[in-house]
Scaffold this active site. Sequence first.
Site, PDB file in Angstrom:
ATOM      1  CB  CYS A 110      72.201  57.424  38.128  1.00  0.00           C
ATOM      2  SG  CYS A 110      70.869  58.531  38.635  1.00  0.00           S
ATOM      3  CG  HIS A 132      74.795  62.680  38.969  1.00  0.00           C
ATOM      4  ND1 HIS A 132      75.025  61.855  40.056  1.00  0.00           N
ATOM      5  CD2 HIS A 132      73.751  62.139  38.297  1.00  0.00           C
ATOM      6  CE1 HIS A 132      74.142  60.875  40.043  1.00  0.00           C
ATOM      7  NE2 HIS A 132      73.369  61.012  38.985  1.00  0.00           N
ATOM      8  CG  ASP A 140      77.084  64.111  41.651  1.00  0.00           C
ATOM      9  OD1 ASP A 140      76.080  64.846  41.697  1.00  0.00           O
ATOM     10  OD2 ASP A 140      77.019  62.892  41.435  1.00  0.00           O
TER      11      ASP A 140
END
Length: 226
Positions: free
Chosen positions: A116, A190, A163
């Site tokens: 991330c 994600h 995502d």
Amino acid sequence: MGETIRLKSRFDGFELAAYHAGVSDARRGGLVLVQEIFGVTDHIRELCDGFAEDGYEVIAPSFYDRIEPGFEADYSEAAIAKGVKYSTETPWDQVAGDLQAAIDALAPPVFVTGFCWGGAATWLAACRCEGLSAASAFYGRRISELKDETPKVPIILHFGKTDASIPPERIAEIEAQHPDLPIHQYPAGHGFVSDRRADYDADSARLARLRTLQVFARNGGGRSEV
């Protein structure tokens, strides 16, 4: 399995905490593992412990310690908002200095991986830091902000095809700037490595981890005596 250590940033001399997981058998190398926006959570510590079992001595710095020491967040909307706020208040030059402190604390070869926000920080490390051998970045949305910088070490990128936070055009921007860069896309959303999240995809997580270990092994991550 791990312990808390202190690192002195190369950016401003600030002492930040870090989770350290050592190896009990033959050592492949050192690994800096970079948190998500949620801080050094139990998920991040478990990832560290897992890589330690594979022979990597791991350090996971607490990058938000200047703002809130020991920050750990869940996946609630309020926590996500706080994590995003902290990430935007943490400048990249500072992150690079913190990363360098973690790299310097490990005997070579040293690798870096992150998830991330940590995926973008991994790209940053590959471009700006010294003493790295290879890198593997997971779903780094903000890599596109840093796409004009060029990695100095081999790096692979991992993205989820579904995502919503990283639209295809962002990945295309990176591909256009770095056409020879290995970019892997998975049938997932994600955060697909985290089994705490709705987008967790076990098969994609295993394959991405295998590719990560392979790029480390190809770039010096072989077994040696402790």
